[in-house]
Enzyme design. Structure first.
Site, PDB file in Angstrom:
ATOM      1  N   SER A 147      -0.210   7.247   5.249  1.00  0.00           N
ATOM      2  CA  SER A 147      -0.823   5.927   5.219  1.00  0.00           C
ATOM      3  C   SER A 147      -1.365   5.653   3.821  1.00  0.00           C
ATOM      4  O   SER A 147      -2.125   6.447   3.273  1.00  0.00           O
ATOM      5  CB  SER A 147      -1.964   5.856   6.241  1.00  0.00           C
ATOM      6  N   GLY A 148      -0.952   4.536   3.244  1.00  0.00           N
ATOM      7  CA  GLY A 148      -1.361   4.189   1.892  1.00  0.00           C
ATOM      8  C   GLY A 148      -0.381   4.605   0.829  1.00  0.00           C
ATOM      9  O   GLY A 148      -0.646   4.421  -0.362  1.00  0.00           O
ATOM     10  N   THR A 154       5.010  -0.206   3.385  1.00  0.00           N
ATOM     11  CA  THR A 154       5.168  -1.624   3.703  1.00  0.00           C
ATOM     12  C   THR A 154       5.684  -2.405   2.504  1.00  0.00           C
ATOM     13  O   THR A 154       6.570  -3.260   2.636  1.00  0.00           O
ATOM     14  CB  THR A 154       3.818  -2.209   4.175  1.00  0.00           C
ATOM     15  N   ASN A 168      -6.015   2.819   2.773  1.00  0.00           N
ATOM     16  CA  ASN A 168      -5.050   1.765   2.445  1.00  0.00           C
ATOM     17  C   ASN A 168      -5.675   0.404   2.755  1.00  0.00           C
ATOM     18  O   ASN A 168      -6.212   0.197   3.844  1.00  0.00           O
ATOM     19  CB  ASN A 168      -3.761   1.964   3.270  1.00  0.00           C
ATOM     20  N   SER A 208      -2.979  -1.381   5.524  1.00  0.00           N
ATOM     21  CA  SER A 208      -2.344  -0.347   6.341  1.00  0.00           C
ATOM     22  C   SER A 208      -1.694  -0.958   7.579  1.00  0.00           C
ATOM     23  O   SER A 208      -2.305  -1.760   8.289  1.00  0.00           O
ATOM     24  CB  SER A 208      -3.389   0.675   6.767  1.00  0.00           C
ATOM     25  N   SER A 209      -0.440  -0.598   7.804  1.00  0.00           N
ATOM     26  CA  SER A 209       0.254  -1.061   9.011  1.00  0.00           C
ATOM     27  C   SER A 209      -0.252  -0.272  10.199  1.00  0.00           C
ATOM     28  O   SER A 209      -0.111   0.950  10.256  1.00  0.00           O
ATOM     29  CB  SER A 209       1.769  -0.865   8.863  1.00  0.00           C
ATOM     30  N   GLY A 250       2.441   6.123   8.855  1.00  0.00           N
ATOM     31  CA  GLY A 250       2.546   7.445   8.254  1.00  0.00           C
ATOM     32  C   GLY A 250       1.701   8.465   8.988  1.00  0.00           C
ATOM     33  O   GLY A 250       0.945   8.154   9.918  1.00  0.00           O
ATOM     34  N   GLU A 261      -1.182  10.750  10.031  1.00  0.00           N
ATOM     35  CA  GLU A 261      -2.616  10.463   9.962  1.00  0.00           C
ATOM     36  C   GLU A 261      -3.415  11.672  10.405  1.00  0.00           C
ATOM     37  O   GLU A 261      -3.077  12.334  11.392  1.00  0.00           O
ATOM     38  CB  GLU A 261      -2.984   9.247  10.817  1.00  0.00           C
TER      39      GLU A 261
END
Length: 1213
Positions: free
Chosen positions: A173-174, A178, A220, A223-224, A453, A455
């Site tokens: 994540s980050g 995306t 992030n 973040s999605s 991603g 986590e």
């Protein structure tokens, strides 16, 4: 001996590592993710080595630590674009290569066809339209590494191999997944070449999904919080014709709670910033800090994001994707209701020894009920109690505060989750085009996987287990595709190959979801038991998997956490709330509440829940089973596609640019298997073709090679082509059914194939163009011959016509010349005759004039002589008379005096008489001279006046000056003009006639007009009390009847003009001179403009409207305003007073009231009305006016009277 050995090592290092050399420095800190760091030698003296590492730190290497430095391979000094070319093939080499390129803002690096992208946390100028053009239709390796190169290869591999492609973008994540997905979408939309509406819609889907599915987290800012797979569909021409989006596992719990320094979903903050005050007032909204759901993480602002601007982008994207205004408003209502529900406060109560609660914040409850269009009491009951059906009976039990909060949060998560699903379906409805049923219709697709991603937070819950489970699947897909399948295929094809060890996460995946009694199945099983709890679930997990090396049980019975050894590291999961989140169901009261709502939109998004009965809902699939099924479908889809991998690396945890955390990056590289990937990509053969495919594709490289279906020895043909193009000793291998190549082999073969095809294409083009040009030449030659034939015929005919016309002109010229000569001969004769005749006539006229002159002279001389004779005779007579008188006097005086004195006295008196006669003669002569001089001056004045321009106004004033002024009384007009005194007569008495006597009818044969007297005519036809006599006041109505009211007003206006012309009505005394240029316009032009365009009717209607309001006594004079010439004026108060007193002036803007007018203007106005209005019978008014006024004192007046009277008779008859 030991000291000698150390000294030897130091000397060796000093020899090998001179100043400026690059080395590897191993600090040996013992940390898990610590690797050697690059350094440059600064000083090598006194037995110690000074080095400066990549982080800028200096180190002194003593003889005891001489083994900590090693020389660096040249490829690791400045970095390489493709890491399979690294000489130092270890984690340190990989890390330094990424670090060097990252510091140079080169964030992309290849590992074969796999792209490694390091998040720069800043906007770089490498995504322009020029970059898109540079990377279009380029092989991997031709250009520097870039995300566009991966997208371009996806696109052209799809077209070349006619096979679906997919791009798997993975990372923590980050790490930038995306943004990478958006860049690939933009590239595909740009190179498809259509720039159509569907491409715009596909691109505009991202802002909407990010607003509703992305949030700011610790790692992030965007973040999605859901996974998505975008399937982009292309037609056979390579143009985008549609897309479809699949969403996976939205993190619904974020709506209700967030970690510290994290935000809720972007849409809430954008809505509160971007809405107008009126919209927020209708929804009962204020600022973000006023809502509990938005302030749990103590963060309402995200640096680098403009929520107000983002909201306008979201609204425009919704318009592009066919969201109606009604749907947008309904979405806003649901989001606002979520915020209001989050602000509800509860207080604990006890009823019948049962824990209960009540809602305290009634304002938020009523607002939420209004937005959801449900009854507020029903909503309160639903949130504070639960209805249970047992044995056919309905029992309502109160909820405690914790249970009520859980129900409220479940309701809110249900609304938001179903709203998100509806938005995705709405987007798919706009961008998805079902495949055509035609057989020739070919549609290929490129899939982009942007999923959450890996986590690992301080507290990890059920959502993190599902997310990490998805990442385990993707890692297994990567391992299987890159390592397992590839090495299995090498073994099957008997390729000379050395097996490469790799980290396989299949055991962890089996424990989570594959093998019987896996973790997912145990959680599902416990979720279906009514009495199942998180504790019983944890006990089952411990008893089943405590011996598995990938499972970490809790240390004691009080702990509620368990751990799993993932491919990226150990993650501990908090089991509290696991079962509730997994069930993901809403109890019947909430469903019944939604069913009772008057809001059609919320019913639509809950349609499946409402249609499903209560018992069916209990047996509905759990969230984990749904997610597992979705992942299986996703893996199945990816397995039939040719994959491309993008590994996103997060350089630091602080989201700052140019900050490179070595240990964090090593950890990501290690668990992603990058080291093994580089090894297998370096040693392996990523490009492979079957013999049939290879021969059919590359047979153009050798002349005479037949197609594959005509070949007997396909293997030998492939080997011959490879040896000829690639070389016999290059690193490529032949298998049983396939040929295996390196990436650069494929690029070389493609380049050579393009050249060969280009040569053949050029040859074909040359032949086709030759044939086409020859055909065109023959066609042009035929057309040219036809044109030449036609032109020559036309030219001959034209020349013949020209020659014929020339001969005709020659004949005409000859004839004209002949006639010209004859004419001149005749003309000379006629001229001679004319000269003789004119001479004769001139001489005769001269003689006649001479005779006349002589005669006149004779008569004149005779007259002069006679006058002289008469004068002399008179003088003589007077002298004789004087002499006689002297003698008589002398005789008489002799009687009185002596003779001498008498003679002297008589002589004196005689001399006096002679002197008197002399004086009389002198006076007469002087008078004659004065008369002659006066006549001479008069003649000169007349001659001068004849050459001067005539002033019409002066002429009229001179001619009608005898009429006097408005102050003169009747009968006291001025004298007649000079020269017309003989016409002055007394005013004739009118003959009395019987007015009652009827007019005699004329006979049929001849009409006698003598009986038509003006007095009888006036008595017969005049209106009211008007007579034939002249009146010196304005009329109240016209003398004659007129149908048109405009003609009536015109007649009254003309009458006022006539009175002023005759001097019986005073001119306006108040005149405001406003120069607007109209003074220079002729009067007749003004009359045509005002009277010739039917303006009477329009002005009359306007005047009638004014007349109804007031001033009825002056209505006639008001109407006369519009019948006169228009001029701007300002009427003073004194003029207004005069009009109020009844003076006879015309109110308004006209030439009759705002300034005195000349006689010429009056005449033009009168005559102009008579010309433009034939029905006016204007001359009757003039006759009535002039009958008494014109005393025949001038010839003009007499002629005018006669003419007007004649017109009366003409109009009458």
């Amino acid at each position: 001996m030991q000291k000698i050995w150390k000294l030897y090592l130091i000397l060796e290092q000093c020899i090998l590592n001179s100043t400026g050399d690059y080395v590897w420095l191993d600090l040996k800190t013992g940390r898990e993710f610590e690797v050697p760091i690059g350094a440059v030698v600064k000083l090598c003296d006194s037995g110690q080595i000074q080095v400066l590492d990549d982080e800028g730190s200096e180190h002194w290497i003593s003889p005891q630590n001489a083994t900590n430095i090693k020389p660096m391979h040249p490829t690791s000094i400045h970095g390489v674009e493709d890491m399979i070319r690294l000489g130092d093939l270890n984690e340190a080499g990989i890390l330094r290569n990424l670090l060097i390129r990252y510091r140079e803002h080169l964030i992309y690096t290849y590992t074969g066809s796999i792209l490694v992208a390091v998040n720069p946390y800043q906007l770089l100028p490498i995504y322009t339209a020029d970059q898109i053009r540079l990377y279009t239709n380029k092989k991997i390796g031709e250009m520097p590494p870039h995300i566009f190169a991966i997208a371009d290869n996806c696109y052209f591999n799809m077209q070349r191999n006619n096979k679906d492609q997919c791009c798997i973008i993975s990372g923590e994540s980050g790490a930038g997944k995306t943004e990478s997905t958006k860049l690939i979408l933009q590239f595909l939309a740009a190179i498809s070449g259509q720039h159509s509406w569907i491409e715009q819609q596909v691109l505009e889907a991202n802002p909407i999904l990010e607003a509703f599915g992305n949030a700011k987290t610790i790692r992030n800012d965007n973040s999605s919080r859901f996974g998505k797979y975008i399937d982009i569909h292309f037609n056979k021409r390579g143009a985008i014709e549609g897309a479809k989006i699949e969403q996976y596992l939205l993190e619904k719990s974020r709506v209700c709670r967030q970690a510290q320094d994290e935000r809720n979903y972007h849409i809430f903050y954008c809505m509160l910033k971007g809405m107008t005050p009126d919209q927020k007032k209708k929804l009962g909204l204020s600022k973000a800090t006023d809502y509990t759901y938005l302030t749990i993480g103590n963060c309402t602002v995200c640096d680098g994001r403009d929520d107000q601007k983002e909201y306008s982008n979201i609204r425009s994207a919704m318009k592009v994707l066919m969201f109606t205004d009604t749907e947008n408003w309904e979405i806003s209502k649901l989001l606002a209701s979520i915020l209001h529900l989050g602000n509800l406060g509860y207080e604990a109560r006890t009823y019948d020894n049962l824990d209960a609660c009540e809602v305290v914040c009634c304002a938020g409850l009523s607002t939420a009920a209004k937005l959801l269009e449900v009854d507020s009491k029903d909503l309160m009951n639903c949130l504070t109690s639960r209805t249970i059906i047992t044995r056919g009976e309905t029992v309502s039990t109160p909820l405690s505060i914790d249970q009520a909060l859980d129900v409220r949060d479940a309701f809110v998560k249900g609304i938001y989750g179903r709203l998100f699903v509806w938005i995705v379906e709405k987007i798919n409805a706009a961008i998805y085009k079902p495949p055509s049923r035609e057989l020739k219709a070919v549609r290929r697709c490129i899939g982009l996987l942007d999923i959450f991603g890996f986590e690992n937070f301080t507290i990890n819950s059920f959502e993190q287990l599902c997310i990490n489970f998805a990442n385990e699947n993707l890692q297994q897909f990567f391992v299987r595709h890159v390592f397992k399948l590839e090495q299995e295929e090498y073994n099957l094809e008997n390729i000379n190959w050395q097996h490469i060890e790799f980290t396989d996460n299949q055991d962890a995946l089996d424990m989570i979801a594959i093998k019987p009694m896996n973790i997912i199945s145990l959680i599902d099983e416990e979720s279906k038991f009514p009495k199942g709890t998180d504790t019983t679930m944890l006990n089952k997990l411990n008893s089943q998997h405590k011996l598995n090396t990938n499972y970490i049980p809790p240390k004691n019975t009080y702990e509620t956490q368990f751990g799993i050894q993932h491919f990226a590291g150990v993650v501990y999961y908090e089991t509290r709330g696991f079962l509730e989140k997994n069930r993901d169901t809403l109890h019947g009261d909430i469903i019944q509440l939604v069913h009772s709502s008057k809001n059609k939109f919320i019913k639509q998004i809950f349609q499946a829940d409402v249609a499903m009965g209560a018992e069916t809902r209990k047996r509905s699939p759990t969230l984990s089973s749904q997610f597992k099924r979705s992942l299986e479908l996703l893996m199945r889809t990816l397995s039939v596609c040719q994959p491309f991998f993008v590994r996103c690396i997060k350089p630091n945890e602080y989201k700052k640019p140019m900050l490179f955390d070595r240990e964090l990056c090593v950890r990501q590289l290690r668990y992603s298997g990058m080291m093994e990937t580089i090894r297998i990509r370096r040693a392996g053969y990523p490009i492979r073709y079957t013999f049939v495919e290879f021969v059919d594709r590359y047979r153009v490289l050798l002349p005479g090679v037949k197609p594959a279906y005509k070949q007997g020895d396909l293997r030998g043909t492939c080997q011959h082509i490879a040896e000829t193009v690639l070389g016999r000793n290059d690193d490529w291998q032949m298998g049983k059914t396939k040929i295996f190549l390196k990436d650069h082999h494929d690029m070389l073969l493609e380049i050579e194939r393009d050249k060969a095809i280009t040569d053949k294409v050029i040859l074909i083009q040359k032949v086709v163009r030759g044939f086409k040009d020859r055909s065109n030449f023959l066609k042009l030659k035929k057309s040219t011959l036809f044109i030449q034939k036609t032109w020559r015929g036309y030219y001959c005919r034209k020349n013949y016509s020209t020659m014929r016309a020339g001969f005709s002109r020659l004949q005409a010229l000859y004839r004209s010349r002949k006639l010209h000569q004859t004419y001149h001969v005749t003309r000379r004769s006629v001229t001679q005759l004319q000269a003789c005749s004119r001479g004769f006539m001139v001489r005769r006229a001269f003689r006649h004039r001479l005779w006349a002159v002589i005669t006149i002279q004779a008569h004149t001389r005779g007259m002069i002589a006679r006058r002289l004779y008469a004068r002399l005779k008179g003088e003589y007579r007077r002298r004789l008379e004087a002499e006689k008188m002297r003698l008589a006097e002398e005789e008489k005086l002799r009687n009185q005096m002596s003779a001498r004195r008498a003679k002297a006295e008589a002589e004196r008196m005689h001399q006096e008489r002679l002197a008197q006669l002399a004086r009389e003669d002198a006076k007469r002569e002087k008078k004659e001279r004065e008369e002659a001089r006066r006549k001479k001056e008069l003649l000169e004045q007349m001659e001068k006046a004849r050459h001067e321009p005539v002033n019409d106004s002066d002429m009229v004033d001179k001619m009608f000056g005898f009429l006097g002024t408005t102050n003169s009384l009747p009968g006291q007009e001025g004298q007649a003009p000079a020269g017309f005194e003989d016409l002055e007569r007394g005013q004739a008495q009118l003959e009395e006639e019987d007015l009652d006597e009827a007019l005699p009818l004329p006979e049929e044969d001849e009409e006698d007009l003598s009986e038509y007297k003006f007095a009888k005519f006036a008595a017969t036809y005049f209106q009211g009390t008007s007579t034939h006599t002249y009146m010196r006041r304005p009329l109240k109505q016209p003398l004659l009847f007129h149908d048109d009211e405009g003609d009536q007003l015109a007649a009254l206006a003309v009458w006022i003009t006539v009175l002023r012309f005759m001097g019986d009505l005073p001119e306006p005394k108040y005149h405001t001179a406003i120069s607007d240029g109209s003074e220079k316009i002729p009067v007749m032009t003004k009359i045509y403009e005002t009277l010739g365009k039917k303006t009477y009717k329009r002005e009359l209607q306007a005047l009638q409207g004014e007349g109804e309001v007031g001033h009825k006594k002056n209505s006639v004079r008001h109407k006369l305003v519009s019948l006169t010439l228009k001029k701007k004026s300002k009427i003073t108060e004194e003029v207004t007073k005069r009009l109020t007193d009844g003076e006879y002036t015309v109110h308004g803007n006209s030439m009759l009231e705002d300034r005195p007018t000349s006689n010429l203007e009056k005449l033009h106005f009168i005559i102009g009305n008579g010309i433009l209005r034939p029905t006016l019978r204007l001359t009757r008014e003039l006759c009535n006016t002039l009958a008494d006024k014109i005393s025949l004192r001038d010839r003009f007046g007499f002629s005018l009277y006669i003419a007007l009277f004649d017109k009366v008779h003409v109009d009458t008859h």
